[in-house]
Design a protein around this motif. Structure first.
Motif, mmCIF file in Angstrom:
data_model
loop_
_atom_site.group_PDB
_atom_site.id
_atom_site.type_symbol
_atom_site.label_atom_id
_atom_site.label_comp_id
_atom_site.label_asym_id
_atom_site.label_seq_id
_atom_site.Cartn_x
_atom_site.Cartn_y
_atom_site.Cartn_z
ATOM 1 N N THR A 179 23.319 -22.897 -27.360
ATOM 2 C CA THR A 179 24.595 -22.825 -26.632
ATOM 3 C C THR A 179 24.289 -22.699 -25.146
ATOM 4 O OG1 THR A 179 24.602 -20.429 -26.829
ATOM 5 C CG2 THR A 179 25.722 -21.647 -28.563
ATOM 6 N N ASP A 180 25.322 -22.474 -24.337
ATOM 7 C CA ASP A 180 25.057 -22.406 -22.896
ATOM 8 C C ASP A 180 25.255 -21.010 -22.309
ATOM 9 O OD1 ASP A 180 27.692 -22.260 -23.316
ATOM 10 O OD2 ASP A 180 28.282 -23.936 -22.025
ATOM 11 N N SER A 181 25.422 -19.984 -23.188
ATOM 12 C CA SER A 181 25.615 -18.634 -22.637
ATOM 13 C C SER A 181 25.282 -17.603 -23.713
ATOM 14 C CB SER A 181 27.068 -18.436 -22.220
ATOM 15 O OG SER A 181 27.874 -18.364 -23.370
ATOM 16 N N ILE A 182 25.360 -16.314 -23.357
ATOM 17 C CA ILE A 182 25.078 -15.303 -24.376
ATOM 18 C C ILE A 182 26.380 -14.689 -24.908
ATOM 19 C CG2 ILE A 182 22.850 -14.743 -23.317
ATOM 20 C CD1 ILE A 182 24.111 -11.978 -22.707
ATOM 21 N N THR A 183 27.521 -15.343 -24.656
ATOM 22 C CA THR A 183 28.794 -14.776 -25.140
ATOM 23 C C THR A 183 28.861 -14.614 -26.667
ATOM 24 O OG1 THR A 183 29.717 -16.964 -24.823
ATOM 25 C CG2 THR A 183 30.327 -15.309 -23.218
ATOM 26 N N PRO A 184 28.209 -15.482 -27.499
ATOM 27 C CA PRO A 184 28.270 -15.212 -28.943
ATOM 28 C C PRO A 184 27.790 -13.791 -29.293
ATOM 29 C CG PRO A 184 27.389 -17.399 -28.585
ATOM 30 C CD PRO A 184 27.544 -16.785 -27.229
ATOM 31 N N LEU A 185 26.786 -13.289 -28.558
ATOM 32 C CA LEU A 185 26.301 -11.935 -28.807
ATOM 33 C C LEU A 185 27.365 -10.910 -28.417
ATOM 34 C CD1 LEU A 185 24.175 -9.803 -29.471
ATOM 35 C CD2 LEU A 185 23.268 -10.070 -27.172
ATOM 36 N N LEU A 186 27.999 -11.098 -27.255
ATOM 37 C CA LEU A 186 29.016 -10.141 -26.798
ATOM 38 C C LEU A 186 30.210 -10.136 -27.758
ATOM 39 C CD1 LEU A 186 28.842 -10.885 -22.964
ATOM 40 C CD2 LEU A 186 27.758 -9.017 -24.194
ATOM 41 N N ASP A 187 30.602 -11.331 -28.231
ATOM 42 C CA ASP A 187 31.701 -11.405 -29.213
ATOM 43 C C ASP A 187 31.324 -10.646 -30.485
ATOM 44 O OD1 ASP A 187 33.303 -12.946 -27.578
ATOM 45 O OD2 ASP A 187 32.445 -14.833 -28.296
ATOM 46 N N CYS A 188 30.068 -10.818 -30.884
ATOM 47 C CA CYS A 188 29.584 -10.179 -32.106
ATOM 48 C C CYS A 188 29.619 -8.651 -31.974
ATOM 49 C CB CYS A 188 28.158 -10.666 -32.377
ATOM 50 S SG CYS A 188 27.473 -10.065 -33.899
ATOM 51 N N ILE A 189 29.267 -8.145 -30.788
ATOM 52 C CA ILE A 189 29.311 -6.689 -30.548
ATOM 53 C C ILE A 189 30.740 -6.181 -30.680
ATOM 54 C CG2 ILE A 189 29.054 -4.886 -28.769
ATOM 55 C CD1 ILE A 189 26.655 -6.463 -27.684
ATOM 56 N N VAL A 190 31.683 -6.883 -30.028
ATOM 57 C CA VAL A 190 33.077 -6.429 -30.036
ATOM 58 C C VAL A 190 33.655 -6.455 -31.448
ATOM 59 C CG1 VAL A 190 35.395 -6.919 -29.161
ATOM 60 C CG2 VAL A 190 33.434 -7.105 -27.634
ATOM 61 N N GLU A 191 33.267 -7.484 -32.234
ATOM 62 C CA GLU A 191 33.813 -7.608 -33.589
ATOM 63 C C GLU A 191 33.192 -6.615 -34.575
ATOM 64 O OE1 GLU A 191 33.400 -11.679 -34.979
ATOM 65 O OE2 GLU A 191 34.265 -12.345 -33.064
ATOM 66 N N ASN A 192 31.869 -6.415 -34.484
ATOM 67 C CA ASN A 192 31.173 -5.685 -35.551
ATOM 68 C C ASN A 192 30.883 -4.219 -35.291
ATOM 69 O OD1 ASN A 192 30.484 -7.814 -37.668
ATOM 70 N ND2 ASN A 192 29.858 -8.797 -35.767
ATOM 71 N N ILE A 193 30.733 -3.854 -34.036
ATOM 72 C CA ILE A 193 30.412 -2.451 -33.749
ATOM 73 C C ILE A 193 31.718 -1.658 -33.722
ATOM 74 C CG2 ILE A 193 29.395 -0.856 -32.074
ATOM 75 C CD1 ILE A 193 27.334 -2.663 -33.378
ATOM 76 N N PRO A 194 31.798 -0.570 -34.487
ATOM 77 C CA PRO A 194 33.061 0.183 -34.505
ATOM 78 C C PRO A 194 33.343 0.838 -33.150
ATOM 79 C CG PRO A 194 31.329 1.364 -35.704
ATOM 80 C CD PRO A 194 30.764 0.027 -35.343
ATOM 81 N N ALA A 195 34.606 0.887 -32.770
ATOM 82 C CA ALA A 195 34.981 1.613 -31.551
ATOM 83 C C ALA A 195 34.812 3.100 -31.843
ATOM 84 C CB ALA A 195 36.424 1.303 -31.192
ATOM 85 N N PRO A 196 34.465 3.903 -30.831
ATOM 86 C CA PRO A 196 34.293 5.334 -31.090
ATOM 87 C C PRO A 196 35.603 5.975 -31.543
ATOM 88 C CG PRO A 196 34.177 4.860 -28.732
ATOM 89 C CD PRO A 196 34.201 3.545 -29.437
ATOM 90 N N GLN A 197 35.498 6.948 -32.422
ATOM 91 C CA GLN A 197 36.711 7.629 -32.902
ATOM 92 C C GLN A 197 37.301 8.478 -31.781
ATOM 93 O OE1 GLN A 197 34.808 9.754 -36.138
ATOM 94 N NE2 GLN A 197 35.977 8.575 -37.610
ATOM 95 N N GLN A 198 38.621 8.443 -31.685
ATOM 96 C CA GLN A 198 39.300 9.299 -30.718
ATOM 97 C C GLN A 198 39.648 10.597 -31.428
ATOM 98 O OE1 GLN A 198 40.517 8.680 -27.498
ATOM 99 N NE2 GLN A 198 39.593 6.672 -27.278
ATOM 100 N N LEU A 199 38.914 11.654 -31.142
ATOM 101 C CA LEU A 199 39.177 12.925 -31.814
ATOM 102 C C LEU A 199 40.026 13.821 -30.915
ATOM 103 C CD1 LEU A 199 35.589 13.583 -33.204
ATOM 104 C CD2 LEU A 199 37.524 12.669 -34.444
#
Length: 373
Positions: A179-199
């Motif tokens: 591809t021409d950029s590293i955005t697939p990795l950034l998209d993958c982070i946003v989709e797969n890594i859970p957002a921190p819990q708001q306690l």
């Protein structure tokens, strides 16, 4: 609610971790088009650049499509185990970076094991697929076997894989399609890594690393576990042994890009730096002023090796250097204890000598080298 991802990067020495972080920073449009960022931005002390290794863990953050991604750089060598454990506490997921030719190495195993034990969700990045003799599919199998042998859960074994070449600035889900950029990795982070819990509840923050400024002194860095911290608020500092001290937050900073930005409040899940708290150590908890509840302190690997540090008593004593007395050595070693968690120092029976214990040859040699400078 702020959209945050906290991610640690794990890799063996020289598999391209620092280069990947450079490219992620560039993808976050962190530098003006005319600003020369240089190479290896995160390895910013001379020793790290010369040896080509990461010794100290560092935090940076990028903003990608409205999501703040906090990137925590971890050292890849088990001698810096003290660094590794405490930084992983700040993350919700990790990127495991492996070389498409070499595959996972022993040092990767050490850090990965710690990450899986804490329950971090991994994303695997197979880097350097542009090299001849690379074998991305085999390496993927090797990573799977490694995770399995480290008792990863089913959810952790169901990890996404991204292939690419950080040096040439591209990432893709298929290694044969550049591809021409590293955005697939950034998209993958946003989709797969859970957002921190708001306690919700009274504020809690475990101090997991230190910063130092010649103006304000020691700065406590950590991730807000629960509640909200505000500038100027009174807090209770709970030490590892249970002692309590009252204190006050003078300033509050969050990480933005390569630097820190002052802010009024930080809510749970984000990583921040506190200025103005005295006498803290790593593993202490910042809690509510009136009803403090401490978090469990971090366990740190014990030292495995000791050396005797003494003043120079050779015939050439005093010919070279400014710091020659035992007081200087003592002050310097005490300063190191402030931020070097796995180090132990005790005074020897003889005058002007100290027994310094560390995690291994590399740990102690880096200390000696930084002292020599």
């Amino acid at each position: 609610m702020q959209n945050i991802r906290n991610i640690a990067i794990i890799a063996h020495v020289d598999h391209g971790k620092t280069t990947l972080v450079d490219k992620m920073l560039l993808a976050g449009n962190l530098f003006r088009s005319n600003q020369n960022s240089g190479e290896l931005i995160l390895d910013n002390n001379d020793l790290e650049r010369e040896r080509g290794i990461t010794i100290l863990s560092k935090n940076v953050s990028i903003n990608y499509n409205g999501t703040k991604i906090n990137i925590i750089d971890t050292p890849g060598h088990s001698d810096f185990g003290g660094e590794v454990e405490r930084v992983l506490n700040m993350a919700d997921g990790c990127i495991l970076l492996v070389d498409a030719f070499e595959g996972p190495m022993p040092q990767t195993r050490f850090v990965l094991q710690k990450a899986l034990e804490i329950g971090l969700k991994p994303i695997v990045v197979v880097n350097k697929v542009d090299k001849p003799n690379c074998r991305p599919e085999e390496v993927y199998e090797m990573v799977f076997d490694l995770m399995f042998s480290l008792n990863a859960t089913e959810d952790q074994l169901d990890f996404p894989v991204i292939y690419g070449s950080a040096k040439n600035n591209w990432m893709s889900t298929d290694w044969q399609q550049q591809t021409d950029s590293i955005t697939p990795l950034l998209d993958c982070i946003v989709e797969n890594i859970p957002a921190p819990q708001q306690l919700e509840g009274t504020p809690q923050m475990l101090i997991t690393s230190l910063d130092y400024s010649s103006y304000t002194g020691r700065i406590a860095v950590g991730r807000v576990h629960r509640g909200t911290l505000k500038e100027g608020m009174n807090i209770t500092l709970v030490k590892r042994n249970g002692d309590m001290f009252k204190s006050k937050i003078k300033e509050l900073h969050v990480f933005e890009g390569l630097g820190r930005v002052k802010t009024n409040e930080v809510s749970s899940g984000d990583i921040c730096a506190l200025v103005g708290i005295d006498g803290f150590e790593i593993g202490d908890t910042v809690c509510d002023f009136e009803s403090p509840e401490a978090l469990p302190p971090i366990a740190i690997d014990e030292p495995t090796m000791s050396m005797l540090f003494a003043i120079n008593d050779s015939p050439f004593f005093g010919k070279d250097g400014k710091f020659v007395t035992s007081r200087h050595i003592h002050d310097r070693l005490m300063k190191e204890l402030d931020k070097n968690l796995a180090l132990r120092i005790r005074k020897s029976e003889e005058d002007g000598k100290w027994i310094v214990s560390g995690r291994g040859v590399l740990h102690l040699s880096v200390l000696i080298e930084t002292m020599r400078r």
